[in-house]
Design a protein around this motif. Structure first.
Motif, PDB file in Angstrom:
ATOM      1  N   HIS A 150       0.787  -1.238   0.000  1.00 50.01           N
ATOM      2  CA  HIS A 150       0.000   0.000   0.000  1.00 50.01           C
ATOM      3  C   HIS A 150       0.819   1.288   0.000  1.00 50.01           C
ATOM      4  O   HIS A 150       0.232   2.371  -0.103  1.00 50.01           O
ATOM      5  N   VAL A 151       2.136   1.201   0.126  1.00 47.83           N
ATOM      6  CA  VAL A 151       2.964   2.409   0.192  1.00 47.83           C
ATOM      7  C   VAL A 151       4.006   2.335  -0.915  1.00 47.83           C
ATOM      8  O   VAL A 151       4.650   1.295  -1.108  1.00 47.83           O
ATOM      9  N   GLN A 152       4.187   3.423  -1.639  1.00 52.04           N
ATOM     10  CA  GLN A 152       5.174   3.446  -2.711  1.00 52.04           C
ATOM     11  C   GLN A 152       6.571   3.182  -2.160  1.00 52.04           C
ATOM     12  O   GLN A 152       6.925   3.621  -1.062  1.00 52.04           O
ATOM     13  N   HIS A 153       7.360   2.500  -2.952  1.00 50.24           N
ATOM     14  CA  HIS A 153       8.733   2.178  -2.563  1.00 50.24           C
ATOM     15  C   HIS A 153       9.509   3.466  -2.251  1.00 50.24           C
ATOM     16  O   HIS A 153       9.406   4.462  -2.952  1.00 50.24           O
ATOM     17  N   GLY A 154      10.275   3.421  -1.171  1.00 49.52           N
ATOM     18  CA  GLY A 154      11.064   4.571  -0.767  1.00 49.52           C
ATOM     19  C   GLY A 154      10.373   5.465   0.239  1.00 49.52           C
ATOM     20  O   GLY A 154      10.975   6.423   0.726  1.00 49.52           O
ATOM     21  N   HIS A 155       9.117   5.162   0.561  1.00 49.31           N
ATOM     22  CA  HIS A 155       8.368   6.004   1.502  1.00 49.31           C
ATOM     23  C   HIS A 155       7.856   5.212   2.703  1.00 49.31           C
ATOM     24  O   HIS A 155       7.017   5.718   3.457  1.00 49.31           O
ATOM     25  N   VAL A 156       8.352   3.998   2.877  1.00 49.06           N
ATOM     26  CA  VAL A 156       8.025   3.212   4.068  1.00 49.06           C
ATOM     27  C   VAL A 156       8.887   3.713   5.224  1.00 49.06           C
ATOM     28  O   VAL A 156      10.087   3.971   5.060  1.00 49.06           O
ATOM     29  N   LEU A 157       8.283   3.879   6.394  1.00 52.99           N
ATOM     30  CA  LEU A 157       9.001   4.386   7.569  1.00 52.99           C
ATOM     31  C   LEU A 157      10.120   3.430   7.967  1.00 52.99           C
ATOM     32  O   LEU A 157       9.889   2.236   8.157  1.00 52.99           O
ATOM     33  N   ASP A 158      11.314   3.973   8.091  1.00 52.22           N
ATOM     34  CA  ASP A 158      12.486   3.201   8.506  1.00 52.22           C
ATOM     35  C   ASP A 158      13.044   3.851   9.771  1.00 52.22           C
ATOM     36  O   ASP A 158      13.907   4.715   9.704  1.00 52.22           O
ATOM     37  N   LEU A 159      12.534   3.451  10.928  1.00 53.34           N
ATOM     38  CA  LEU A 159      12.969   4.067  12.183  1.00 53.34           C
ATOM     39  C   LEU A 159      14.459   3.901  12.438  1.00 53.34           C
ATOM     40  O   LEU A 159      15.134   4.870  12.808  1.00 53.34           O
ATOM     41  N   PRO A 160      15.018   2.707  12.279  1.00 55.22           N
ATOM     42  CA  PRO A 160      16.466   2.603  12.477  1.00 55.22           C
ATOM     43  C   PRO A 160      17.249   3.494  11.526  1.00 55.22           C
ATOM     44  O   PRO A 160      18.280   4.053  11.897  1.00 55.22           O
ATOM     45  N   GLY A 161      16.758   3.633  10.305  1.00 55.37           N
ATOM     46  CA  GLY A 161      17.437   4.486   9.345  1.00 55.37           C
ATOM     47  C   GLY A 161      17.402   5.947   9.746  1.00 55.37           C
ATOM     48  O   GLY A 161      18.330   6.703   9.455  1.00 55.37           O
ATOM     49  N   LEU A 162      16.321   6.373  10.432  1.00 56.81           N
ATOM     50  CA  LEU A 162      16.267   7.752  10.905  1.00 56.81           C
ATOM     51  C   LEU A 162      17.356   8.012  11.932  1.00 56.81           C
ATOM     52  O   LEU A 162      17.984   9.073  11.948  1.00 56.81           O
TER      53      LEU A 162
END
Length: 654
Positions: free
Chosen positions: A381-393
């Protein structure tokens, strides 16, 4: 009826003054006898050490004008005898300036809005004003005396009761009750820091240990030379300010979008600044908001019902198992509801209904199967590249992402980091991060990432109350809350004002600031400091100057304060011991105390009557003790300091 009482308050900064305020408020409601209050602090009462009014205005607070207060506006029965919140005081000065304001104060206040970040100097002026208002409104029978010195020992009188407070200037005060509101005190260096200091002395290098920034002589760092700065939290931005704007440089508006809005014009007196931290990047900037917590965010999972259930468990709850799964869900929901509202083209219409249903399942913990199902739902349901990545933040220079839904590998960088061939490549990557972060801050409540962080920050307020109520196990406190979550959330939610990241981006573009890379290694080699990163293939940075951009360690047992050292040596206080998950005892940073009003426990385990602790030395009982009381606080933890001061005042006057 209150008989004759003499009280000694060791520390006259904001927390010591808060106790005075509560004593006067409660005393004004009673018909007691005499009350004599003695404040002991070498710095001016009210402002104390950290908030001195003569310091540079480049040192900013980390909260906006609407946030801090010394004077309670809720949560207490006895109304204040004088004073108001900082924001009320700020507004009042525009019409009727206090005679104690300097010309610089008046200029700052004229330009300061409710949502701006004040200088520490102007907040110190407010604190000084509050103290003067309290002194001018003493109830009958109350005296208030300030002693501009330090207390070096508190001696119990086991025969007659009370204490003798021995002062550094040679005097002694007799007190029936004593409050320890010590705030930031000097700390001993760690073994690694001592090694760098000793090597620096041997080779004639400059090593600046952790310190309150206003205590540092920045002129000792020569223009044009390389300066290594270890730590890129809040103190890092204080260092930058003194070595750039503080030396005549200036920032000009470019008219470009956020992230590229400033250009730095050098004065020629700047050193070459090289920043280093474990993450390799500075703390993320605060979003530009009209309130401390985003108004569009509501905690649906870590709400009052859930908190009541966790409290009912007593001290058996674990952070990872019982608290984080709820806060994680609130963070996910904050991100995707904001994304759907602001960028609907990036998600399907089915996302929010399916996500809502999914988040309400598996509330007993974030199992791998649940996280895998969540990842699959988001993938649909979410376009690639816009999924929340908490560790990446939290680790933007990591090359291999952890799970988009979870927080895999909570300690340090992922096993495969992002490699850089040159310092220039690293600088470019950090600049890209800074530009994106500043742009997100400018969007405020319309930025999904900042709203996820806003949910984490709101959840942190809930967790603070749970910790203070002793609502989690000691093993969870040590290994989970302090073990991974504290560093994770501070790097995201405790960052500087957005203007500081905007300025840093301009300094990078101007070639004034560079970076070392993640997991930096510092040594003294060939007569100079060196700094390198395993993720950067270029030669190490070399310098004759190294700054530890950290506040002194808040560890009672490692303190260099003569008073704390003597209290420990005399057995009047002791550090708190906790049991780790393996059953072994761990000596923690703060003092061992009772429940409020926080009497210290002595060396044999007996609470010391008439002695109280408030502030940073409660770091093993409370979590996040450094922040000021919050005006119009949304959560109970926002005025916890006021409640603690009120409890101490009630005990003293009982």
């Amino acid at each position: 009826m209150l008989g004759r009482t003499d009280g000694g308050n060791c520390g006259a900064g904001p927390r010591g003054t808060s106790v005075v305020e509560r004593l006067l408020a409660r005393r004004a409601q009673s018909e007691g006898g005499e009350l004599h209050i003695h404040l002991i602090d070498p710095f001016a009462p009210g402002a104390g050490h950290v908030w001195r009014t003569e310091q540079s205005r480049l040192y900013l607070m980390n909260t906006q004008s609407f946030f801090p207060t010394l004077i309670p506006d809720q949560g207490v029965d006895a109304p204040p005898v004088a004073g108001c919140t900082f924001n009320q005081w700020r507004a009042a000065q525009l019409d009727t300036p206090w005679p104690g304001l300097s010309e610089g104060d008046q200029q700052e206040l004229a330009a300061l809005a409710a949502n701006n970040f004040p200088s520490r100097a102007i907040y110190g002026r407010y604190l000084s004003w509050c103290f003067e208002q309290l002194r001018e409104n003493l109830p009958a029978g109350v005296t208030l005396v300030n002693h501009a010195t330090e207390a070096k020992r508190v001696v119990r009188d086991r025969t007659q009761g009370g204490f003798d407070v021995v002062l550094l200037d040679g005097g002694t005060l007799r007190a029936d009750q004593v409050v320890l509101a010590l705030g930031h005190v000097e700390s001993k260096l760690s073994p690694a820091q001592r090694g760098l200091r000793d090597d620096a002395r041997q080779h004639g290098l400059t090593y600046l240990p952790p310190a309150v920034p206003n205590d540092v002589d920045w002129d000792q760092l020569p223009a044009g030379e390389t300066v290594l700065v270890r730590g890129m939290g809040l103190n890092f931005f204080d260092v930058l300010g003194q070595l750039t704007e503080g030396r005549g440089g200036r920032f000009e508006d470019t008219g470009r979008p956020a992230g590229e809005a400033l250009r730095y014009v050098a004065s020629g007196r700047e050193p070459v600044i090289v920043g280093a931290s474990r993450r390799g990047t500075p703390y993320r900037a605060k979003a530009e908001l009209a309130a401390y917590y985003p108004q569009s965010i509501t905690l649906r999972f870590l709400g009052e019902d859930a908190v009541a259930a966790i409290r009912a468990m007593g001290a058996t709850a674990g952070f990872d198992h019982d608290i984080w799964p709820l806060l994680h869900r609130d963070t996910i929901w904050a991100y995707y509801t904001t994304l759907a509202r602001t960028r609907p083209e990036l998600v399907t219409p089915e996302l929010l209904p399916e996500l809502d249903a999914m988040l309400h399942t598996g509330l007993d913990g974030g199992s791998p199967a649940w996280e895998q199902e969540l990842a699959e739902l988001l993938g649909r349901h979410v376009q690639h590249g816009h999924v929340l990545d908490l560790p990446g933040l939290a680790r933007p220079l990591a090359g291999q992402k952890a799970s988009d839904a979870g927080l895999a590998d909570r300690g340090g960088l992922p096993s495969a980091g992002r490699h850089f061939a040159t310092h220039e490549q690293l600088d470019a990557a950090v600049l890209e991060y800074l530009v994106a972060d500043a742009a997100g801050s400018a969007l405020g409540e319309d930025d999904p990432v900042k709203m996820a962080i806003g949910a984490l920050n709101a959840g942190r307020a809930i967790v603070k109350s749970l910790v203070a109520d002793r609502g989690i196990t000691q093993a969870s406190w040590l290994g989970e809350l302090r073990g991974w979550f504290e560093g994770f959330v501070e790097g995201l939610a405790s960052g500087p004002p957005a203007i500081r990241v905007e300025q840093l981006a301009a300094l990078v573009r101007a070639g004034v600031v560079h970076f070392t890379g993640p997991d930096p290694v510092f040594r003294v080699q060939h007569g100079v400091f060196t700094a390198s990163s395993p993720w950067v293939a270029d030669i190490p940075w070399e310098a004759r100057h190294l700054i530890e951009a950290l506040a002194p360690s808040n560890n009672a047992q490692n303190s260099a304060s003569p008073l704390l050292q003597n209290l420990l040596a005399d057995g009047i206080v002791r550090p708190r011991m906790m049991m780790a998950s393996d059953g072994g005892p761990v000596v923690t940073s703060g003092l061992d105390v009772t429940a409020p009003p926080y009497r210290p426990v002595d060396g044999i385990g007996v609470p010391v009557e008439g002695l109280y602790v408030l502030g940073l030395q409660l770091s093993s009982t409370q979590w996040g003790t450094a922040i000021a009381a919050e005006a119009s606080a949304k959560y109970r933890s926002g005025y916890r300091t006021v409640l603690d001061a009120d409890a101490i005042a009630a005990a003293i006057l009982d």
